[in-house]
Scaffold this active site. Sequence first.
Site, PDB file in Angstrom:
ATOM      1  N   GLU A 161      31.744  43.109  33.056  1.00  0.00           N
ATOM      2  CA  GLU A 161      31.342  42.454  34.302  1.00  0.00           C
ATOM      3  C   GLU A 161      30.611  41.115  34.084  1.00  0.00           C
ATOM      4  OE1 GLU A 161      29.358  45.703  36.258  1.00  0.00           O
ATOM      5  OE2 GLU A 161      31.231  46.792  36.459  1.00  0.00           O
ATOM      6  N   ASP A 207      22.259  41.115  37.020  1.00  0.00           N
ATOM      7  CA  ASP A 207      23.111  41.823  37.986  1.00  0.00           C
ATOM      8  C   ASP A 207      22.355  42.997  38.600  1.00  0.00           C
ATOM      9  OD1 ASP A 207      24.983  43.342  39.348  1.00  0.00           O
ATOM     10  OD2 ASP A 207      26.494  43.318  37.763  1.00  0.00           O
ATOM     11  N   ASP A 223      36.938  44.672  40.748  1.00  0.00           N
ATOM     12  CA  ASP A 223      35.569  45.051  40.392  1.00  0.00           C
ATOM     13  C   ASP A 223      35.366  46.432  40.995  1.00  0.00           C
ATOM     14  OD1 ASP A 223      32.857  45.531  40.259  1.00  0.00           O
ATOM     15  OD2 ASP A 223      32.262  43.805  41.474  1.00  0.00           O
ATOM     16  N   LYS A 282      31.128  56.203  39.764  1.00  0.00           N
ATOM     17  CA  LYS A 282      31.113  55.414  38.526  1.00  0.00           C
ATOM     18  C   LYS A 282      30.058  55.913  37.536  1.00  0.00           C
ATOM     19  CE  LYS A 282      31.075  50.518  37.193  1.00  0.00           C
ATOM     20  NZ  LYS A 282      31.006  49.166  37.763  1.00  0.00           N
TER      21      LYS A 282
HETATM   22  P1  ADP Z   1      27.566  47.470  43.077  1.00  0.00           P
HETATM   23  O1  ADP Z   1      27.735  46.445  42.023  1.00  0.00           O
HETATM   24  O2  ADP Z   1      26.470  48.448  42.805  1.00  0.00           O
HETATM   25  O3  ADP Z   1      28.822  48.158  43.465  1.00  0.00           O
HETATM   26  P2  ADP Z   1      26.982  45.329  45.058  1.00  0.00           P
HETATM   27  O4  ADP Z   1      26.845  44.239  44.097  1.00  0.00           O
HETATM   28  O5  ADP Z   1      28.041  45.240  46.089  1.00  0.00           O
HETATM   29  O6  ADP Z   1      27.076  46.763  44.408  1.00  0.00           O
HETATM   30  O7  ADP Z   1      25.553  45.481  45.784  1.00  0.00           O
HETATM   31  C1  ADP Z   1      25.332  46.416  46.776  1.00  0.00           C
HETATM   32  C2  ADP Z   1      23.867  46.378  47.166  1.00  0.00           C
HETATM   33  O8  ADP Z   1      23.528  45.081  47.629  1.00  0.00           O
HETATM   34  C3  ADP Z   1      23.550  47.349  48.290  1.00  0.00           C
HETATM   35  O9  ADP Z   1      22.354  48.038  47.999  1.00  0.00           O
HETATM   36  C4  ADP Z   1      23.348  46.419  49.473  1.00  0.00           C
HETATM   37  O10 ADP Z   1      22.463  46.953  50.433  1.00  0.00           O
HETATM   38  C5  ADP Z   1      22.768  45.212  48.804  1.00  0.00           C
HETATM   39  N1  ADP Z   1      22.902  43.989  49.617  1.00  0.00           N
HETATM   40  C6  ADP Z   1      24.030  43.441  50.107  1.00  0.00           C
HETATM   41  N2  ADP Z   1      23.770  42.338  50.817  1.00  0.00           N
HETATM   42  C7  ADP Z   1      22.417  42.180  50.793  1.00  0.00           C
HETATM   43  C8  ADP Z   1      21.514  41.226  51.378  1.00  0.00           C
HETATM   44  N3  ADP Z   1      21.974  40.221  52.128  1.00  0.00           N
HETATM   45  N4  ADP Z   1      20.201  41.401  51.117  1.00  0.00           N
HETATM   46  C9  ADP Z   1      19.751  42.412  50.368  1.00  0.00           C
HETATM   47  N5  ADP Z   1      20.539  43.341  49.810  1.00  0.00           N
HETATM   48  C10 ADP Z   1      21.863  43.228  50.029  1.00  0.00           C
HETATM   49 MG    MG Z   2      28.561  45.324  40.572  1.00  0.00          MG
END
Ligand code: ADP
Ligand code: MG
Length: 585
Positions: free
Chosen positions: A147, A169, A8, A70
């Site tokens: 995704e 998402d 991913d 990205k």
């Molecule tokens: P992406 O798909 O954009 O690469 P992710 O799905 O990994 O990213 O999400 C990242 C986001 O999730 C970040 O903004 C992070 O701060 C937030 N995040 C991660 N854990 C938590 C949590 N426990 N509570 C709130 N936000 C969270």
């Molecule tokens: Mg993602």
Amino acid sequence: MARILGIDLGTTNSVMAVMERSGPIIVPNSLGERLTPSVVSFTKSGEILVGKKAKRAAIMNVGRTVFSIKRHMGTNYRVKIDGKEYTPQEISATILQKLKHDAEEYFGEEITQAVITVPAYFNDAQRQATKDAGEIAGLKVRRIIDEPTAAALAYGLDKEQDQIILVYDLGGGTYDVSIIEVISGVFQVLAIQGNTHLGGDDFDRRIVNYLLDQFKKKHNIDLSDDPIAMARLKEAAEEAKIELSELKETHILIEAITMTDKGPITLDEVLTRSQFESLVDDLIQQTIPPMLQAIEDARLEPAKINTVLLVGGSTRIPAVQRLVKDTLKKTPHRDISPEEVVALGAAVQTLILSPIEGEIEETLATRYGREKPVIIHMTPFSLGVGLINDQYGIIIERNSTYPTEAKDIFTTTRDFQEAVSFPVYEGDEPIASENTFLDLLRIEGITPAPRGVPRIEVTFKLNADRILEARAEDLATGVEKKITIAATGSKLSEAEKARMIKEARERVTKMLRAKIRERREEETQDILSRVEKALATSGSHPMAGELRTKSEELRNAVKSGNEETIEPLMDEVLRLLTEVEMAAR
Ligand code: ADP
Ligand code: MG
């Protein structure tokens, strides 16, 4: 069987997974962490950092650290560092190289194949760019998969009864909602909506602004011009936000965030969950209209949604979960970690690509059924060519399932015309040029004939990765012209790709150099403390003087990064050290 890595490649974080006997599992990176920030940092000393270290180094490496690449995939965007330009493909490739390398260390074997996920709305250029990034990183990209589909696969939803799934998402910087229909294990993406500029980063920013306001009120100091203070605030804000997903209240403490004549000032605030919720309420509310629009686009009503999946780190926020539940009147599935579910689905997809063998077959059969799920996607847009008077000749209709192939026959508009250029478009606007231009398909050497006589067949082939291959053929002569579509300018030629692959290999050395240096620093520290101890007890040893001099030289060599001298000095110091230590026994 060679392992295929499921990846991913996220805007904020990237995650790796592979298929094991027991099902898909996450592959941790070299730090033992399951998530790797999608951040690349080029240090002044010529090292390349990827992941958490790059994110941390961002404060020191202003203008040399790349976030959210990205967003630029499939465009002409370039990253400029030290006079060198990098394409988005190359930056993404650097992240992929790091993942590949970490996975190889983890498994102790080479990994050369991957399945990479992309947002469902990614167009040809963006998909092609992602595939190229993989290739540059030395990975054969076996499949590009959407995704939301990956998320559904991770839940094994292909094996349950027919249903309609809504995937919500909310990641770090983007919001995507997709409606997927599964009938007898066949997937169809019915609708895609979202907001490419909405996510966890916006929540962090709201907290930062709140903290700035509070600080100004209390101390009459504006921290917003101080980049280091701002970076520390952003880090603390994200931490607070994450904590508030579990706790009702969090304490934000940033020591000595700024200096005044009276000394340093510490930022000290308490933020409650309800305060946080009111800070971001309007942002969270903004995710509702795309949800409803997607349902409408799929010609459904909310009550028709059977399953709701929460994906993306930001869905860990209780207020987000509540909002989805209240809007759809359905409790979302969230038993798989929302940051990991997409990578796990990519790993399931690897199973679909490779024959299942022996023992694995049996265990997997119970979990995923013996049959492999078939994934059918529909094109979200039509694909066609521009004709005379800007007419749009659609060749592949919107909502066609793919892989697919379609053709149409066109002709010349002038007598004895020898060449025809077809601009290739993606979109559903009736006027050709109002759609997204992808590339120019040009055929030359047409048999001379009066206008309207030549028969030129245009064939569009959309493969399983939703990458388009366009072909034009003069039916009279069989002269053919073929192009693989990806928006002009962002598309890499074979020569460019070859050069990038070569440079990427060199970059691995730079990535490894950082690691080797760290390891060496640790090793030196160990040796030097042993030297100190030895000298303290056997300071009168005849070799003590030389040991002292040499260890000092070693300390300096490591400090100045003097590669050539470190290794021999280390040997020398170790030799002397052993002598002195032996004498003490
Ligand atoms: P992406 O798909 O954009 O690469 P992710 O799905 O990994 O990213 O999400 C990242 C986001 O999730 C970040 O903004 C992070 O701060 C937030 N995040 C991660 N854990 C938590 C949590 N426990 N509570 C709130 N936000 C969270
Ligand atoms: Mg993602």
